[in-house]
Design a protein around this motif. Structure first.
Motif, short mmCIF file in Angstrom:
data_model
loop_
_atom_site.label_atom_id
_atom_site.label_comp_id
_atom_site.label_asym_id
_atom_site.label_seq_id
_atom_site.Cartn_x
_atom_site.Cartn_y
_atom_site.Cartn_z
N GLU A 442 16.88 82.93 -58.42
CA GLU A 442 18.19 82.60 -58.96
C GLU A 442 18.46 83.25 -60.31
OE1 GLU A 442 18.35 78.38 -59.10
OE2 GLU A 442 18.23 78.13 -56.92
N ASP A 444 19.67 85.70 -62.93
CA ASP A 444 20.65 86.79 -63.01
C ASP A 444 20.10 87.82 -64.00
OD1 ASP A 444 22.77 88.50 -63.72
OD2 ASP A 444 24.25 86.97 -63.19
N ASP A 446 21.12 90.83 -65.13
CA ASP A 446 22.01 91.35 -66.17
C ASP A 446 22.27 90.31 -67.25
OD1 ASP A 446 22.20 93.78 -64.90
OD2 ASP A 446 23.98 93.20 -63.74
#
Length: 479
Positions: A442, A444, A446
């Protein structure tokens, strides 16, 4: 007339060396990078059937190497040499004083040993020649130092070894002859230099060099050039192995990685080619009539009179491109895994402390290789001691606390090292850790990179505030 035996050619490789050398051109190309791989041409990037020579040349000239083999060798070499080589208390002071310039080329023992390890990991075999210039007319230690007469190490690279003879004395194999290819540098004219190939033959207590000579008819042959005595009665050479197969014969520890890297080079070339094809759509026309003037571009139109007239661009579906991309990623993962395997402690022990206590069981392959490098340096120091009249050369210790318990841990550690060395981007590192289950799926990537950058900026701002508060109230920038 009797035919000259192959064994009479002083410059020829022995059968044992030829057995090892069959892999060296491939490894040399991988270590040399994109330029070296392109120079290898069809040997490593085949020309496909029916492929036009010009098309092949374009494909070769635009191919680029993913340098997995060279990077892995460098990263693994950096692990044991992330800390200085430890010099034992039993190393005599006369030898200790030589270690800061061990090869008379400005390298200390740590740098020399690192280069030695790099060569052993990449090619499987190299060695240390302990040489000492002749001490003609030297009578005292002061005269010896004034003339620079001292033993020193020479890094003998894998491709310099031509052949040897050895015999068993007690439990040990002992060299009785060693042939090395060298390149002597001589003045050429007023300013230039030229490099002359020569073969050095070492025997107990003696050395001889051979160079090519040209007879009156213009034929070249190898003949004796110079000779002299060695002040110790043995061949002053110590082999260093990647994976030891037998005496003086080694193999590259990551040969399978080298083959996979070549496969990646070839597959990546195909991928680049299909991307080029896919990015250039083909204009398809149907029944527009031979009298129709074809103009393609903005602000133009075509009036076709055919009943079934049609015109459109035909583009690649992209399925093969995605399959090729996934294949390349799979190859890259396999290559990282092979490099990581050298760091995994073998079943039996799980900690380095247990490994040291039980010696051989529970060591990773890289630790075993470093033991071989350590032993070789100790033997070379003993040879140096014999030149100097010391009883022994002492011992050194190379950092070895880098073994890990699982392949996943080793793989992650290798990724961190590659990112620190600039071989991987931050984003690729996090994505690879996600794929291995080290990070949650999960996460992210970036957003995580931006959050980390923001935290770094905030930490820097706080440091600047603290520094400003500590600055005396009346202080200025003037001196």
């Amino acid at each position: 007339m009797l035919k000259k035996s192959e064994g009479d050619d002083v410059s020829g490789q022995s059968e044992q060396v030829s057995e090892m050398a069959c892999h060296w051109p491939l490894i040399d190309a991988l270590m040399g990078g994109t330029d070296a791989m392109r120079k290898a041409g069809k040997r490593l990037l085949p020309q496909w059937p029916a492929e036009e020579p010009d098309s092949y040349k374009t494909r070769l000239d635009t191919a680029t190497l993913f340098p997995a083999y060279a990077r892995t060798v460098s990263v693994l070499t950096g692990k044991p040499f992330s800390k200085p080589v430890t010099i034992g208390d039993d190393v005599p002071e006369r030898i200790r004083a030589l270690l800061d310039d061990i090869d008379l080329e400005g390298r200390n023992l740590h740098a020399f040993a690192s280069d030695l390890c790099h060569n052993a990991l990449s090619h499987g075999l190299c060695g240390i020649l302990v040489d000492c210039p002749p001490a003609a007319g030297v009578r005292t230690l002061a005269e010896e130092r004034a003339q620079g007469v001292r033993p020193y190490f020479v890094h003998v690279r894998n491709d310099a070894v031509l052949g040897w003879r050895a015999e068993k004395r007690g439990a040990a194999m002992v060299l009785t002859q060693l042939r090395l290819m060298e390149c002597a540098e001589e003045p050429d004219g007023q300013f230039g230099t030229r490099h002359v190939p020569q073969v050095r033959v070492l025997e107990p207590g003696r050395w001889t060099t051979y160079r090519k000579h040209r007879d009156a008819a213009g034929n070249e042959s190898w003949g004796e050039h110079e000779s002299g005595n060695i002040s110790i009665n043995e061949v002053p050479f110590v082999p260093v192995y990647g994976f030891r197969k037998r005496f003086m014969v080694g193999a590259p520890p990551m040969l399978e990685l080298a083959h996979l890297n070549v496969e990646h080079w070839q597959s990546k070339s195909d991928q680049q080619h299909i991307l080029h094809v896919a990015r250039v759509p083909i204009l398809f026309t149907k029944d527009i009539g031979p009298e129709t003037k074809l103009v393609v571009g903005a602000g133009s139109s075509i009036n076709a009179t055919g009943e079934h007239a049609d015109m459109k661009y035909v583009e690649h579906s992209g399925k093969a491109i995605e399959a090729g991309r996934l294949s390349l990623l799979d190859l890259e993962d396999k290559m990282r895994q092979i490099g990581a395997e050298l760091l995994v402690i073998k079943p039996g022990n799980l900690t380095v402390a247990q490994t040291v206590a039980d010696n051989e069981p529970g060591m990773c392959d890289l630790q075993r290789i470093m033991q071989s490098v350590e032993d070789a340096i100790d033997q070379a120091l003993d040879l140096m001691a014999k030149y100097l009249g010391e009883k022994e050369g002492g011992h050194v210790s190379i950092y070895s606390d880098f073994g890990v318990a699982t392949l996943a841990e080793a793989s992650a550690q290798l990724l961190f090292d590659m990112q620190a060395a600039g071989a991987l981007s931050h984003a690729t590192l996090l994505n690879e850790l996600k794929r291995r289950g080290v990070l949650s799926s999960e996460v992210d990537v970036d957003a995580e990179i931006e959050r980390a950058a923001a935290e770094q900026r905030e930490a820097l701002r706080q440091q600047e505030e603290i520094a400003a508060r500590r600055k005396p109230s009346g202080a200025t920038g003037a001196g």
